[in-house]
Design a protein around this motif. Structure first.
Motif, short mmCIF file in Angstrom:
data_model
loop_
_atom_site.label_atom_id
_atom_site.label_comp_id
_atom_site.label_asym_id
_atom_site.label_seq_id
_atom_site.Cartn_x
_atom_site.Cartn_y
_atom_site.Cartn_z
N GLY A 1 0.74 -1.17 -0.07
CA GLY A 1 -0.05 0.01 -0.17
C GLY A 1 0.98 1.25 0.05
N VAL A 2 1.95 1.44 0.80
CA VAL A 2 2.77 2.33 0.84
C VAL A 2 3.38 2.60 -0.58
N ARG A 3 4.00 1.36 -1.13
CA ARG A 3 4.57 1.53 -2.40
C ARG A 3 3.66 1.99 -3.42
N MET A 4 2.50 1.56 -3.33
CA MET A 4 1.50 2.26 -4.42
C MET A 4 1.28 3.60 -4.21
N LEU A 5 0.94 4.16 -3.10
CA LEU A 5 0.85 5.17 -2.54
C LEU A 5 1.93 6.26 -3.02
N SER A 6 3.28 5.72 -2.89
CA SER A 6 4.29 6.71 -3.45
C SER A 6 4.33 6.72 -4.89
N ILE A 7 4.16 5.63 -5.53
CA ILE A 7 3.79 5.71 -6.97
C ILE A 7 2.97 6.94 -7.28
N ALA A 8 1.72 6.72 -6.83
CA ALA A 8 0.46 7.68 -6.98
C ALA A 8 0.92 9.18 -6.58
N ALA A 9 1.67 9.24 -5.72
CA ALA A 9 2.30 10.64 -5.04
C ALA A 9 3.03 10.93 -6.12
N ALA A 10 4.22 10.46 -6.57
CA ALA A 10 5.02 11.00 -7.45
C ALA A 10 4.21 11.23 -8.72
N ASP A 11 3.43 10.65 -9.16
CA ASP A 11 2.72 10.94 -10.46
C ASP A 11 1.75 12.24 -10.10
N ALA A 12 1.41 12.25 -9.01
CA ALA A 12 0.45 13.52 -8.95
C ALA A 12 1.25 14.84 -8.72
N ILE A 13 2.55 14.72 -8.03
CA ILE A 13 3.54 15.82 -8.09
C ILE A 13 4.06 16.19 -9.39
N ALA A 14 4.03 15.13 -10.24
CA ALA A 14 4.55 15.41 -11.83
C ALA A 14 3.57 16.20 -12.47
N ALA A 15 2.24 15.92 -12.31
CA ALA A 15 1.11 16.78 -12.77
C ALA A 15 0.81 17.94 -12.36
N GLY A 16 1.50 18.54 -11.32
CA GLY A 16 1.39 19.70 -10.62
C GLY A 16 0.85 19.88 -9.07
N ALA A 17 0.53 18.76 -8.57
CA ALA A 17 -0.13 18.70 -7.23
C ALA A 17 0.97 19.44 -6.44
N THR A 18 0.44 20.28 -5.19
CA THR A 18 1.23 20.83 -4.21
C THR A 18 0.68 20.43 -3.10
N VAL B 1 -9.75 9.81 6.01
CA VAL B 1 -9.68 8.30 6.63
C VAL B 1 -10.80 8.34 7.79
N SER B 2 -11.23 7.03 7.77
CA SER B 2 -12.12 6.85 8.90
C SER B 2 -11.59 6.94 10.21
N ALA B 3 -12.01 7.63 11.01
CA ALA B 3 -11.29 7.91 12.23
C ALA B 3 -11.13 6.53 13.16
N ALA B 4 -11.88 5.57 12.67
CA ALA B 4 -11.57 4.10 13.30
C ALA B 4 -10.54 3.10 12.66
N ASN B 5 -9.85 3.75 11.51
CA ASN B 5 -8.96 3.25 10.93
C ASN B 5 -7.34 3.47 11.36
N GLU B 6 -7.06 2.67 12.31
CA GLU B 6 -5.70 3.08 13.06
C GLU B 6 -4.67 3.03 12.18
N ARG B 7 -4.56 1.90 11.32
CA ARG B 7 -3.63 1.50 10.45
C ARG B 7 -3.45 2.56 9.48
N SER B 8 -4.33 3.09 8.74
CA SER B 8 -4.07 4.36 7.84
C SER B 8 -3.65 5.44 8.55
N ILE B 9 -4.27 5.69 9.61
CA ILE B 9 -3.91 7.06 10.26
C ILE B 9 -2.55 7.16 10.57
N ARG B 10 -2.09 5.99 11.31
CA ARG B 10 -0.63 5.72 11.71
C ARG B 10 0.11 5.93 10.41
N MET B 11 -0.06 5.30 9.33
CA MET B 11 0.58 5.52 7.98
C MET B 11 0.67 6.85 7.68
N VAL B 12 -0.38 7.58 7.67
CA VAL B 12 -0.27 9.02 7.14
C VAL B 12 0.60 9.85 8.11
#
Length: 195
Positions: free
Chosen positions: A101-118, A124-135
């Protein structure tokens, strides 16, 4: 690691030809995994309109496959706000907690930056502790606001802090409007530095 995880997943751009296989993966998720990703019921099988929004967003979508079976999906899409890209991912149950998941988010993040995202947006659901910790671990400068059961994180657009471990992932791409066979897909430029 079970037998199905012995081959490393291949990460590539997603397209409409992936709809049936993505529906199969989403249907195999637990109700909790589906809720954490979509914050609502999506049906089994998911509606075609949902699949198409996931495969051809206003940004770019990626899938991870093993033996032509989709085991992960990540995407970015333009969100309200100046140059803000929302990032999201969902990983098949057996492939969770292995860094995909982190690898895929890294790829998506790099692509978004290349497209101009700042900025990046994560809802995230407040109950989704794994995703909250990851972010929080990978985008420690993200601000967060709570709206009922949802947390909205906004972070400056940059590649995430990387974990020490890295799944063996091969990257290639296919565009949304391309319907090439798997053996015709082109290698993707290394969008994310090796971790």
């Amino acid at each position: 690691m079970n037998q199905t995880q012995t081959r490393p997943p291949l990460v590539r751009r997603a397209g409409e030809p992936d709809a049936d296989e993505l529906a199969r993966m989403l249907s195999g998720l637990t109700d909790l995994s589906r809720y954490f990703r979509f914050q609502t019921a999506i049906g089994t099988p998911p509606r075609q309109a949902l699949l198409l929004r996931m495969l051809c967003p206003t940004g770019t979508a990626f899938v991870a496959t093993r033996d032509e079976t989709i085991v992960g999906h990540a995407m970015w899409a333009w969100a309200p706000g100046e140059s803000t890209a929302e990032l999201a991912a969902v990983i098949a149950e057996d492939d969770q907690r292995h860094g995909l998941g982190v690898r895929m988010l890294s790829i998506a993040a790099a692509d978004a930056i290349a497209a101009g995202a700042t900025h990046f947006l994560f809802v995230v659901s407040a109950a989704n502790e794994r995703s909250i910790r990851m972010v929080r671990r990978r985008w420690p400068d993200a601000t967060v606001e709570r709206d009922g059961a949802l947390l909205t994180f906004v972070a400056p657009a940059r590649l995430p802090n990387h974990p020490k471990e890295r799944p063996a992932v091969v990257d290639e791409q296919i565009g949304c409007d391309e319907a090439s066979a798997p053996h015709e897909r082109r290698p993707i430029d290394n969008a994310v530095p090796a971790i």
